[in-house]
Scaffold this motif. Structure first.
Motif, PDB file in Angstrom:
ATOM      1  N   THR A  24     -24.785  20.053 -12.195  1.00 52.10           N
ATOM      2  CA  THR A  24     -24.785  20.812 -10.937  1.00 52.10           C
ATOM      3  C   THR A  24     -25.778  20.275  -9.909  1.00 52.10           C
ATOM      4  O   THR A  24     -25.853  20.792  -8.800  1.00 52.10           O
ATOM      5  N   GLN A  25     -26.540  19.247 -10.289  1.00 55.15           N
ATOM      6  CA  GLN A  25     -27.560  18.695  -9.393  1.00 55.15           C
ATOM      7  C   GLN A  25     -27.045  17.451  -8.678  1.00 55.15           C
ATOM      8  O   GLN A  25     -26.350  16.635  -9.292  1.00 55.15           O
ATOM      9  N   PRO A  26     -27.415  17.267  -7.404  1.00 56.30           N
ATOM     10  CA  PRO A  26     -26.940  16.090  -6.665  1.00 56.30           C
ATOM     11  C   PRO A  26     -27.709  14.808  -6.983  1.00 56.30           C
ATOM     12  O   PRO A  26     -27.318  13.727  -6.554  1.00 56.30           O
ATOM     13  N   ASN A  27     -28.806  14.927  -7.740  1.00 58.30           N
ATOM     14  CA  ASN A  27     -29.666  13.765  -7.982  1.00 58.30           C
ATOM     15  C   ASN A  27     -29.002  12.701  -8.841  1.00 58.30           C
ATOM     16  O   ASN A  27     -29.374  11.535  -8.787  1.00 58.30           O
ATOM     17  N   TYR A  28     -28.040  13.110  -9.680  1.00 56.96           N
ATOM     18  CA  TYR A  28     -27.333  12.155 -10.521  1.00 56.96           C
ATOM     19  C   TYR A  28     -25.843  12.184 -10.191  1.00 56.96           C
ATOM     20  O   TYR A  28     -25.212  13.231 -10.227  1.00 56.96           O
ATOM     21  N   ASP A  29     -25.311  10.993  -9.876  1.00 53.26           N
ATOM     22  CA  ASP A  29     -23.895  10.877  -9.517  1.00 53.26           C
ATOM     23  C   ASP A  29     -23.013  10.693 -10.746  1.00 53.26           C
ATOM     24  O   ASP A  29     -21.835  11.024 -10.723  1.00 53.26           O
ATOM     25  N   GLU A  30     -23.609  10.117 -11.805  1.00 46.98           N
ATOM     26  CA  GLU A  30     -22.869   9.862 -13.038  1.00 46.98           C
ATOM     27  C   GLU A  30     -23.672  10.345 -14.228  1.00 46.98           C
ATOM     28  O   GLU A  30     -24.903  10.222 -14.257  1.00 46.98           O
ATOM     29  N   ILE A  31     -22.972  10.873 -15.224  1.00 41.92           N
ATOM     30  CA  ILE A  31     -23.603  11.289 -16.472  1.00 41.92           C
ATOM     31  C   ILE A  31     -22.777  10.720 -17.614  1.00 41.92           C
ATOM     32  O   ILE A  31     -21.570  10.988 -17.706  1.00 41.92           O
ATOM     33  N   LEU A  32     -23.415   9.927 -18.457  1.00 43.69           N
ATOM     34  CA  LEU A  32     -22.749   9.379 -19.635  1.00 43.69           C
ATOM     35  C   LEU A  32     -23.261  10.111 -20.866  1.00 43.69           C
ATOM     36  O   LEU A  32     -24.462  10.132 -21.135  1.00 43.69           O
ATOM     37  N   ILE A  33     -22.348  10.717 -21.608  1.00 40.73           N
ATOM     38  CA  ILE A  33     -22.692  11.372 -22.869  1.00 40.73           C
ATOM     39  C   ILE A  33     -22.362  10.414 -24.012  1.00 40.73           C
ATOM     40  O   ILE A  33     -21.264   9.877 -24.086  1.00 40.73           O
ATOM     41  N   ILE A  34     -23.340  10.206 -24.891  1.00 44.06           N
ATOM     42  CA  ILE A  34     -23.110   9.397 -26.082  1.00 44.06           C
ATOM     43  C   ILE A  34     -23.145  10.334 -27.282  1.00 44.06           C
ATOM     44  O   ILE A  34     -24.136  11.030 -27.510  1.00 44.06           O
ATOM     45  N   ALA A  35     -22.062  10.376 -28.038  1.00 45.38           N
ATOM     46  CA  ALA A  35     -21.971  11.346 -29.137  1.00 45.38           C
ATOM     47  C   ALA A  35     -20.990  10.883 -30.207  1.00 45.38           C
ATOM     48  O   ALA A  35     -20.215   9.945 -30.006  1.00 45.38           O
ATOM     49  N   ARG A  36     -21.026  11.590 -31.352  1.00 43.50           N
ATOM     50  CA  ARG A  36     -20.095  11.299 -32.444  1.00 43.50           C
ATOM     51  C   ARG A  36     -18.736  11.936 -32.194  1.00 43.50           C
ATOM     52  O   ARG A  36     -17.712  11.457 -32.671  1.00 43.50           O
ATOM     53  N   LYS A  37     -18.730  13.053 -31.442  1.00 42.10           N
ATOM     54  CA  LYS A  37     -17.473  13.710 -31.109  1.00 42.10           C
ATOM     55  C   LYS A  37     -17.558  14.285 -29.706  1.00 42.10           C
ATOM     56  O   LYS A  37     -18.652  14.479 -29.172  1.00 42.10           O
ATOM     57  N   LYS A  38     -16.415  14.572 -29.138  1.00 39.76           N
ATOM     58  CA  LYS A  38     -16.368  14.987 -27.739  1.00 39.76           C
ATOM     59  C   LYS A  38     -17.076  16.306 -27.494  1.00 39.76           C
ATOM     60  O   LYS A  38     -17.016  17.226 -28.308  1.00 39.76           O
ATOM     61  N   THR A  39     -17.738  16.353 -26.343  1.00 41.33           N
ATOM     62  CA  THR A  39     -18.389  17.573 -25.882  1.00 41.33           C
ATOM     63  C   THR A  39     -17.466  18.247 -24.888  1.00 41.33           C
ATOM     64  O   THR A  39     -16.839  17.578 -24.056  1.00 41.33           O
ATOM     65  N   ARG A  40     -17.370  19.556 -24.957  1.00 42.02           N
ATOM     66  CA  ARG A  40     -16.463  20.279 -24.065  1.00 42.02           C
ATOM     67  C   ARG A  40     -17.056  20.341 -22.655  1.00 42.02           C
ATOM     68  O   ARG A  40     -18.053  21.010 -22.401  1.00 42.02           O
ATOM     69  N   THR A  41     -16.469  19.615 -21.737  1.00 46.49           N
ATOM     70  CA  THR A  41     -16.888  19.630 -20.333  1.00 46.49           C
ATOM     71  C   THR A  41     -15.738  19.109 -19.481  1.00 46.49           C
ATOM     72  O   THR A  41     -14.987  18.237 -19.904  1.00 46.49           O
ATOM     73  N   ASN A  42     -15.612  19.644 -18.285  1.00 45.71           N
ATOM     74  CA  ASN A  42     -14.594  19.151 -17.357  1.00 45.71           C
ATOM     75  C   ASN A  42     -15.221  18.713 -16.038  1.00 45.71           C
ATOM     76  O   ASN A  42     -14.543  18.596 -15.025  1.00 45.71           O
ATOM     77  N   ASN A  43     -16.533  18.470 -16.078  1.00 42.92           N
ATOM     78  CA  ASN A  43     -17.224  18.029 -14.872  1.00 42.92           C
ATOM     79  C   ASN A  43     -16.816  16.599 -14.527  1.00 42.92           C
ATOM     80  O   ASN A  43     -16.801  15.720 -15.397  1.00 42.92           O
ATOM     81  N   VAL A  44     -16.503  16.362 -13.258  1.00 39.48           N
ATOM     82  CA  VAL A  44     -15.987  15.052 -12.835  1.00 39.48           C
ATOM     83  C   VAL A  44     -17.052  13.951 -12.930  1.00 39.48           C
ATOM     84  O   VAL A  44     -16.713  12.764 -12.972  1.00 39.48           O
ATOM     85  N   LYS A  45     -18.322  14.331 -12.962  1.00 35.89           N
ATOM     86  CA  LYS A  45     -19.382  13.324 -13.043  1.00 35.89           C
ATOM     87  C   LYS A  45     -19.563  12.786 -14.464  1.00 35.89           C
ATOM     88  O   LYS A  45     -20.215  11.759 -14.667  1.00 35.89           O
ATOM     89  N   VAL A  46     -19.002  13.479 -15.433  1.00 32.63           N
ATOM     90  CA  VAL A  46     -19.280  13.178 -16.838  1.00 32.63           C
ATOM     91  C   VAL A  46     -18.228  12.268 -17.463  1.00 32.63           C
ATOM     92  O   VAL A  46     -17.027  12.506 -17.336  1.00 32.63           O
ATOM     93  N   THR A  47     -18.700  11.231 -18.137  1.00 27.62           N
ATOM     94  CA  THR A  47     -17.852  10.413 -18.995  1.00 27.62           C
ATOM     95  C   THR A  47     -18.465  10.450 -20.397  1.00 27.62           C
ATOM     96  O   THR A  47     -19.668  10.685 -20.544  1.00 27.62           O
ATOM     97  N   GLN A  48     -17.632  10.220 -21.407  1.00 29.82           N
ATOM     98  CA  GLN A  48     -18.106  10.326 -22.776  1.00 29.82           C
ATOM     99  C   GLN A  48     -17.818   9.046 -23.555  1.00 29.82           C
ATOM    100  O   GLN A  48     -16.719   8.491 -23.468  1.00 29.82           O
ATOM    101  N   LEU A  49     -18.823   8.600 -24.275  1.00 31.90           N
ATOM    102  CA  LEU A  49     -18.686   7.437 -25.138  1.00 31.90           C
ATOM    103  C   LEU A  49     -18.838   7.927 -26.575  1.00 31.90           C
ATOM    104  O   LEU A  49     -19.913   8.335 -26.998  1.00 31.90           O
ATOM    105  N   ILE A  50     -17.739   7.938 -27.306  1.00 33.76           N
ATOM    106  CA  ILE A  50     -17.729   8.429 -28.679  1.00 33.76           C
ATOM    107  C   ILE A  50     -17.991   7.238 -29.609  1.00 33.76           C
ATOM    108  O   ILE A  50     -17.239   6.256 -29.581  1.00 33.76           O
ATOM    109  N   ILE A  51     -19.055   7.344 -30.394  1.00 39.64           N
ATOM    110  CA  ILE A  51     -19.498   6.194 -31.183  1.00 39.64           C
ATOM    111  C   ILE A  51     -19.813   6.559 -32.636  1.00 39.64           C
ATOM    112  O   ILE A  51     -19.883   7.731 -32.998  1.00 39.64           O
ATOM    113  N   GLU A  52     -20.020   5.521 -33.423  1.00 40.19           N
ATOM    114  CA  GLU A  52     -20.604   5.652 -34.755  1.00 40.19           C
ATOM    115  C   GLU A  52     -22.052   5.190 -34.618  1.00 40.19           C
ATOM    116  O   GLU A  52     -22.320   4.010 -34.373  1.00 40.19           O
ATOM    117  N   PHE A  53     -22.989   6.105 -34.747  1.00 44.36           N
ATOM    118  CA  PHE A  53     -24.391   5.774 -34.514  1.00 44.36           C
ATOM    119  C   PHE A  53     -24.901   4.706 -35.472  1.00 44.36           C
ATOM    120  O   PHE A  53     -25.841   3.971 -35.140  1.00 44.36           O
TER     121      PHE A  53
END
Length: 219
Positions: A24-53
């Motif tokens: 919800t903050q304007p300071n960041y235009d992009e947010i990359l989530i790194i996780a083992r499984k998808k996080t529930r979000t529909n924010n247009v700034k967010v992309t998700q990278l699903i990985i094996e740590f």
């Protein structure tokens, strides 16, 4: 100027609060989530990278941005195998810091624990302290280490004993004065807010914040 944040551990108590805040903050235009499984979000700034740590190096080229917020962590009940526990709380954060340095990510924000100490006889506190020390050795331009006390906040998998402990900590926290203030329980929202606010200051060096300082900076 486009600014990109990387959040590792966005499904946890602090990470989920941080994700909601940055979304919800304007300071960041992009947010990359790194996780083992998808996080529930529909924010247009967010992309998700699903990985094996366990194979972080395979994804290194995709881990880019201005700031990494490392909110990784487990518990003995969730991860009874101590080797696996150490991988989550030590090995992966350290590897992420190495990737951050290699990829020119300016800031690394690590969520650790109050009383973290590489010389402690307590497994958890020693592991957290070793994580801090090993990341310091990497030579990041800007490293921020947060040492919160017991966290208050909504947990999807809340346990009865844990809930009782937090209840009593809420009551007794005001009695912790002076140098004991750092042991007061703190809300996950306050920790997330301080991570966010400190990331906007563009400081260089190594900074460590105990729970009382985190609370003060969140205001």
């Amino acid at each position: 100027m486009t600014k990109k944040a990387v959040i590792v551990g966005a499904s946890g108590l602090i990470g989920s609060n941080l994700l909601a805040m940055l979304s919800t903050q304007p300071n960041y235009d992009e947010i990359l989530i790194i996780a083992r499984k998808k996080t529930r979000t529909n924010n247009v700034k967010v992309t998700q990278l699903i990985i094996e740590f366990a194979h972080l190096d395979r994804y290194a080229k995709s881990i880019t941005g201005n700031v990494i917020f490392c909110c990784l962590g487990s518990t003995r009940s969730e991860t009874p195998d101590l080797d696996e526990y150490r991988k989550i709380d030590h090995d992966y954060p350290v590897k992420l810091a190495e990737i951050a340095l290699k990829n020119g990510i300016e800031q690394y924000h690590l969520v650790s624990s109050i009383s973290a100490d590489a010389r402690s006889s307590n497994f958890y506190l020693r592991m957290k302290g070793e994580t801090e020390e090993d990341i310091k050795k990497i030579g990041l331009k800007s490293l921020h280490i947060y040492q919160p006390s017991v966290l208050i906040g909504y947990r999807q998998s809340a346990r009865l004993l844990e809930g009782i402990s937090i209840f009593f900590l809420k009551i007794t926290s005001p009695l912790l004065l002076g140098t004991l203030k750092k042991y007061r329980a703190i809300s996950a929202h306050s920790v997330a807010k301080t991570l966010f606010k400190q990331s906007l200051k563009n400081q260089t060096g190594v900074f460590t914040y105990t729970s009382d300082k985190i609370k003060q900076l969140s205001k």
